[in-house]
Design an enzyme around this catalytic site. Structure first.
Site, mmCIF file in Angstrom:
data_model
loop_
_atom_site.group_PDB
_atom_site.id
_atom_site.type_symbol
_atom_site.label_atom_id
_atom_site.label_comp_id
_atom_site.label_asym_id
_atom_site.label_seq_id
_atom_site.Cartn_x
_atom_site.Cartn_y
_atom_site.Cartn_z
ATOM 1 N N HIS A 182 -6.986 -6.054 -1.956
ATOM 2 C CA HIS A 182 -5.817 -5.164 -1.475
ATOM 3 C C HIS A 182 -5.086 -5.796 -0.569
ATOM 4 O O HIS A 182 -3.610 -5.768 -0.418
ATOM 5 C CB HIS A 182 -6.397 -3.784 -1.113
ATOM 6 C CG HIS A 182 -5.168 -2.832 -0.775
ATOM 7 N ND1 HIS A 182 -4.583 -2.339 -1.721
ATOM 8 C CD2 HIS A 182 -4.965 -2.292 0.353
ATOM 9 C CE1 HIS A 182 -3.463 -1.211 -1.060
ATOM 10 N NE2 HIS A 182 -3.886 -1.366 0.183
ATOM 11 N N SER A 193 0.707 -1.064 -0.062
ATOM 12 C CA SER A 193 0.167 0.028 0.014
ATOM 13 C C SER A 193 0.810 1.178 -0.130
ATOM 14 O O SER A 193 1.904 1.410 -0.696
ATOM 15 C CB SER A 193 -0.959 -0.203 1.128
ATOM 16 O OG SER A 193 -2.014 0.846 0.906
ATOM 17 N N ASP A 245 -7.954 -5.452 -6.706
ATOM 18 C CA ASP A 245 -7.626 -4.411 -5.543
ATOM 19 C C ASP A 245 -8.764 -3.258 -5.796
ATOM 20 O O ASP A 245 -8.566 -2.702 -7.115
ATOM 21 C CB ASP A 245 -6.255 -4.050 -5.641
ATOM 22 C CG ASP A 245 -5.783 -2.903 -4.739
ATOM 23 O OD1 ASP A 245 -6.679 -2.527 -3.787
ATOM 24 O OD2 ASP A 245 -4.597 -2.724 -4.636
#
Length: 424
Positions: free
Chosen positions: A363, A234, A329
């Site tokens: 994600h 991330s 994602d």
């Protein structure tokens, strides 16, 4: 082993094999015996995370003619998942409060999961129960809190003399889980958060504290590598790319579901701004029925002329990259960013990268066998975000990726015995 009663061995038995105690990243076999032939029961799991949020799951099974159920072999008929999912009760644990991520960040406390078997016709009637203690720290791994200069973190060191390769685990906010588990695999791991406080209070980001962390890590007596590997996901993934591009000492970077540009905050190094921030447009957030938002398309396009200065110059890095993108994602357009980086490196004649894509994963790719996160608070948006993926595909991706990360780090972060002996 656990019995529903101290009376007779004919009572229903719930067993967690090979043991009720195991490492967080190890699978268990759930077996039920001494049921009636073809009896239908529900098997439930529950766990409370570090913030006190309760997570639970349930699946309905039919015993075989011998009155036995084996989750490795048998299919769930209904409930939190359907079909053969040996670890499904763990990976489908859902919060009783919507939009919550399962928080398990402290390495000293095990992930406790209570399993129970219930009569399908009389749900209040529990037939057997057992508790699975899932440890983040293996025997012999040492944990030391570190506060040095301008960074703080936690250092995990494997048992034995070494030498061991060094890994920096960059997390967005402090988490010890991945670092503690990697130390069991033979790495000296320093976990350092990108943010020490809520990101909304931060105005800029500096690479210098992370450079201090790299220097500190390489000075550890059991470290035998001259350079380090970095694992990131991330927002921390673009920080990892920047470290590879601008700071010496980075041999390998695992980039998981991040961006190819510097995002959210301007980036500084040696008192100079080196990269402006790629921003996002909250008007492009897509609302969903759950109250959480899809943020995938809200980030500005880094390839537009006005944003190209935010791209991280990874082509100038002498680093091996492992790019990991989940195709579903919904937090970032990770696959597009991965393709952009691959094409840019190829254009510069570079072959120092490998990539892996997971078609139906979301994600939050973490060490395996934790609860799948559908949605939770996005610190930057200050709103709940949908993260994408489905529990089954996501869980399979986590199992595959966990092995891949270890293989990648072992093959590129190499120990130098001479250097290690010189330190001692």
């Amino acid at each position: 082993m656990c019995f529903s009663s101290d009376e007779m061995s004919s009572q229903v038995r719930l067993r967690l094999l090979p043991s009720e105690r195991c490492l967080y990243d190890k699978p268990i076999q759930v077996k039920v015996s001494h049921l009636k032939s073809r009896q239908v029961v529900s098997i439930k799991a529950s766990s409370t995370d570090e913030r006190g949020v309760l997570f639970s799951s349930s699946a309905t099974y039919r015993a075989d003619e011998n009155g036995e159920i084996d989750l490795v072999r048998d299919a769930s008929l209904s409930g939190s998942y359907v079909g053969v999912e040996p670890m499904g009760l763990l990976t489908t644990l859902k919060p009783n409060i919507v939009n919550n991520l399962f928080v398990k960040d402290k390495a000293l406390e095990p992930h406790m999961v209570k399993f129970s078997v219930h009569d399908e016709e009389e749900q209040d009637r529990m037939l057997a129960e057992a508790t699975n203690e899932r440890f983040l720290m293996a025997d012999g791994v040492s944990r030391v809190s570190v506060e040095e200069g301008n960074f703080h973190g936690v250092l995990f060191t494997p048992p034995g003399k070494g030498p061991f390769p060094a890994v920096l685990d960059l997390c967005v906010m402090m988490s010890e889980k991945r670092a503690a588990l990697l130390a069991d695999k033979g790495f000296v791991v320093l976990t350092v958060p990108v943010f020490n406080e809520q990101p909304v209070n931060v105005k800029m980001l500096h690479l210098d504290p992370f450079e201090e962390a790299i220097t500190f890590l390489l000075q550890q007596p059991k470290v035998g590598s001259k350079q380090i590997g970095i694992v990131s996901k991330s927002k921390s993934a673009d920080v990892a790319l920047s470290l590879a591009a601008f700071v010496p000492g980075v041999e390998a970077v695992v980039w998981i579901n991040g961006c190819s540009a510097n995002t959210v905050l301007p980036l500084f190094y040696k008192t100079q701004q080196i990269l402006p921030a790629l921003m996002f447009d909250t008007k492009k957030l897509i609302p969903t029925q759950s109250g959480a938002f899809i943020a995938k398309y809200a980030t500005d396009d880094p390839l537009k002329e006005e944003n190209r200065a935010t791209l991280i110059p990874i082509e100038q890095a002498n680093t091996h990259f492992l790019f990991v993108a989940s195709e579903d994602d919904l937090g970032w357009d990770s696959k597009a960013y991965m393709i952009e980086m691959e094409e840019r490196l190829k254009h510069h004649g570079k072959k120092n990268f490998e990539s892996v894509c997971y078609p139906k994963a979301g994600h939050f790719l973490e060490p395996p066998y934790g609860p799948f996160c559908f949605s939770s608070l996005n610190w930057f948006l200050k709103k709940p975000a949908v993260w994408g993926g489905g529990p089954r595909a996501h869980a399979a991706a986590e199992v595959h990726l966990w092995k891949k990360i270890q293989e990648f780090l072992r093959s590129h972060v190499i120990c130098d015995l001479v250097q290690n002996n010189a330190k001692l």
